[in-house]
Design an enzyme around this catalytic site. Sequence first.
Site, PDB file in Angstrom:
ATOM      1  N   GLY A   1      -8.956   9.990  -1.781  1.00 51.19           N
ATOM      2  CA  GLY A   1      -9.643   8.787  -1.317  1.00 51.19           C
ATOM      3  C   GLY A   1     -10.241   7.942  -2.411  1.00 51.19           C
ATOM      4  O   GLY A   1     -11.056   7.061  -2.148  1.00 51.19           O
TER       5      GLY A   1
ATOM      6  N   TYR B   1       1.112   3.254  -0.128  1.00 48.78           N
ATOM      7  CA  TYR B   1       0.978   2.935   1.288  1.00 48.78           C
ATOM      8  C   TYR B   1       1.622   1.613   1.674  1.00 48.78           C
ATOM      9  O   TYR B   1       1.160   0.931   2.589  1.00 48.78           O
ATOM     10  CB  TYR B   1      -0.501   2.950   1.710  1.00 48.78           C
ATOM     11  CG  TYR B   1      -1.134   4.292   1.510  1.00 48.78           C
ATOM     12  CD1 TYR B   1      -0.785   5.373   2.316  1.00 48.78           C
ATOM     13  CD2 TYR B   1      -2.058   4.501   0.485  1.00 48.78           C
ATOM     14  CE1 TYR B   1      -1.345   6.618   2.114  1.00 48.78           C
ATOM     15  CE2 TYR B   1      -2.617   5.743   0.280  1.00 48.78           C
ATOM     16  CZ  TYR B   1      -2.258   6.801   1.098  1.00 48.78           C
ATOM     17  OH  TYR B   1      -2.812   8.044   0.893  1.00 48.78           O
TER      18      TYR B   1
ATOM     19  N   ARG C   1      -3.306   7.160  -3.888  1.00 48.99           N
ATOM     20  CA  ARG C   1      -3.398   5.735  -4.189  1.00 48.99           C
ATOM     21  C   ARG C   1      -3.793   5.475  -5.644  1.00 48.99           C
ATOM     22  O   ARG C   1      -3.247   4.581  -6.298  1.00 48.99           O
ATOM     23  CB  ARG C   1      -4.443   5.103  -3.260  1.00 48.99           C
ATOM     24  CG  ARG C   1      -4.671   3.624  -3.478  1.00 48.99           C
ATOM     25  CD  ARG C   1      -6.005   3.169  -2.867  1.00 48.99           C
ATOM     26  NE  ARG C   1      -6.285   3.799  -1.601  1.00 48.99           N
ATOM     27  CZ  ARG C   1      -5.942   3.300  -0.436  1.00 48.99           C
ATOM     28  NH1 ARG C   1      -5.275   2.163  -0.390  1.00 48.99           N
ATOM     29  NH2 ARG C   1      -6.244   3.939   0.677  1.00 48.99           N
TER      30      ARG C   1
ATOM     31  N   ARG D   1      -0.414  -2.981   5.774  1.00 47.91           N
ATOM     32  CA  ARG D   1      -1.821  -2.680   5.511  1.00 47.91           C
ATOM     33  C   ARG D   1      -2.779  -3.842   5.794  1.00 47.91           C
ATOM     34  O   ARG D   1      -3.862  -3.626   6.346  1.00 47.91           O
ATOM     35  CB  ARG D   1      -1.994  -2.188   4.069  1.00 47.91           C
ATOM     36  CG  ARG D   1      -1.197  -0.914   3.796  1.00 47.91           C
ATOM     37  CD  ARG D   1      -1.387  -0.399   2.385  1.00 47.91           C
ATOM     38  NE  ARG D   1      -2.761   0.010   2.159  1.00 47.91           N
ATOM     39  CZ  ARG D   1      -3.591  -0.630   1.353  1.00 47.91           C
ATOM     40  NH1 ARG D   1      -3.204  -1.702   0.697  1.00 47.91           N
ATOM     41  NH2 ARG D   1      -4.822  -0.201   1.193  1.00 47.91           N
TER      42      ARG D   1
ATOM     43  N   CYS E   1       7.820 -11.802  13.532  1.00 51.54           N
ATOM     44  CA  CYS E   1       7.393 -12.492  14.750  1.00 51.54           C
ATOM     45  C   CYS E   1       6.046 -11.972  15.230  1.00 51.54           C
ATOM     46  O   CYS E   1       5.926 -11.427  16.337  1.00 51.54           O
ATOM     47  CB  CYS E   1       8.460 -12.361  15.824  1.00 51.54           C
ATOM     48  SG  CYS E   1      10.011 -13.160  15.383  1.00 51.54           S
ATOM     49  N   GLU E   2       5.051 -12.104  14.401  1.00 57.68           N
ATOM     50  CA  GLU E   2       3.683 -11.705  14.708  1.00 57.68           C
ATOM     51  C   GLU E   2       2.733 -12.689  14.035  1.00 57.68           C
ATOM     52  O   GLU E   2       2.868 -12.949  12.837  1.00 57.68           O
ATOM     53  CB  GLU E   2       3.373 -10.298  14.195  1.00 57.68           C
ATOM     54  CG  GLU E   2       4.196  -9.176  14.788  1.00 57.68           C
ATOM     55  CD  GLU E   2       3.747  -8.804  16.181  1.00 57.68           C
ATOM     56  OE1 GLU E   2       2.610  -9.138  16.551  1.00 57.68           O
ATOM     57  OE2 GLU E   2       4.549  -8.179  16.898  1.00 57.68           O
TER      58      GLU E   2
END
Length: 488
Positions: free
Chosen positions: A303, A445, A348, A384, A415-416
Site C-alpha cells: 500500500g 493497476y 504499485r 482507475r 460509451c460512458e
Amino acid sequence: MSHHTLPPIGRDTAGVPPVAGVPPVAAVAVPPRTAPPHTTARPPSDDGPSVEGPPVEGPLSVWPGSTTPLGHDDLAVGGVPLTEVADRFGTPSYVLDEDEIRRRCRAYLRAFPDAEVYYAAKAFLCRAMVHWVWEEGLGLDVCSAGELELAVTTGFPPARMVLHGNAKSPADLRAALRLGIGRIALDNTSEIARLAAAVPAGSRQKVLIRVVPGIAAGGHAKIRTGTDDQKFGLSIADGSAQHAIARVLSQPRLELVGLHCHLGSQITTVKPYLSAVRRLIGLLARIREQHGVTLPELDLGGGHGVAYRPGEPALDLASLGARIRAELDRGCAAAGLPVPRLAVEPGRAIAGPAGVVLYRVLSVKRTGAHTFVAVDGGMSDNPRPALYGVRYAPRLVGRDAAAATEPVTVVGRHCEAGDVLAADVPLPADVRPGDLLAVPVAGAYQVSMASGYNLVGRPPVVAVTAGHARLLVRRESLADIQERDIGL
C-alpha cells in the site's frame, strides 16, 4: 543472455506436477535469497529522482528516472524516444522502464535489509516482470492460480511466493498445494478446514492469518482494507482473528507461521504502519500467552503511496523501513518477544512510476467553457479514474506547441460519460487530432485491470532499456477476441 528469451530461473521442480498445457520447466538449484542470479541485472544507478524519499518538484519528477528531454518536445525513456515507441508499436501502448523497476526493487532491499520483500503481482505481471523481480532478489505475492502458474512456468520458485485472496477458489488452493507455494494467507474461517482437508497426508502447509487491525489508511475509501467495514481479513476487535488462530493451531496439516495485515493502498505516511505494528505485537503476545506459541513472521503488506502528479506526497521508503524496524524492536522487547521475521509487499511503488502510457488524440471538442480531448484509449485500459478518482498529468510529446496551456479534460473513446482519464489538466491550447499524449506513473493497476469493453482490445506492453525497445505483451487483436466467441 538475450532479452528476447526468458529461460528457467532458479526453481527446484522435483515433485512438482506439471501445469496442464505447459511444457515442464527444467529443474535447477534454487539459490539463496541473499544471492539471486543477476545474470542480466544492471548496476545500481543514482540517476533520476529518489525512490526512498519525498518526490522532487518539477515537470519530470514523477517520470521514470531515465526520462530525458529531446528536441521538438519529445521525451526519451530508457534511451528510447516515446515518438519512436508510438510509431513502432502503435497506440495506446504501455512503456515500462526496466531499469527503473530494478532500481526500485533494490531500494526496497536497502530499506528492508533483514526482511522478505514480496512484489505484489496484482499491480502488474508478465513473464519479463517475473524474471526481473526474481533476478533482483524479491519474492512474489500472488492472488490467483493464474498469477501463480504464470510465475512458476516462467521459472519463479513457488517456495518464495505467498498466496492471498479473500475468496480463494478450490482451483487456487489446489494449484498452490500442487506447486508447493511457500505461504498461504488465510482470509476467513471457512477456508481453514477446506485447506486443511486438501493438504496431502504427511505434509504441512505454512499459513499466515490475515488480521484486520482496525486502522483507516489509504487514498480512497475503496482501497482501505485495514478497517472492519470491508471484505478482507479477520478482525481483532470482534475476536474473529483470535478464533481463526485457535482453529488453525488445531489443524495438524497447517503450520501457522505468522500474522499478515494490509492496511490499504496509496498510503503516504508512516504512522499507520507503526500503529499496525503495535497492535500486531499485542496480538502476538496474546497468542503466546493463550497458546504457548511464538509466531516467527509478521507480514505488513504493502500500500505504499506514490506521486501521480508533480508535488504530490509519496511514502518515504527509507523512513518507513527504519521506523518500522525501530517500532518492532521496541515493542517486542517490551513484550518479551523475539523479533519476528518481517515481510512487506510493494506493488504499485515498484511498477507504477516505471510505466508510461501513450495515446493518440482522436478529436478535440469545445463546448462552452470546457475542452474535451478524446484519445484512442480510455477506461478499458485504465479504469482507475472512474473507480476511485485517480488524477494523472498527461503531457503532449513529439511536437513544439505554438500556444500557451489551458485546462482541458482528457477523455476516452468508450460509451460512458465517466470515461475520463484526466480532468482539468493543462495542455497546449492548440492540441489537435493526431497529437501524441504521454501519461506517467502508468505501470500499476492499468494493464492488470484492463477490460474488453467495446471490444477495442488491450494495449501492448513494451520494455525500454539502454536505447532498445522490445515487446513484452502483444496487442490484443480482433482475431483474439473473436476466437474466444464460439456461440454460433
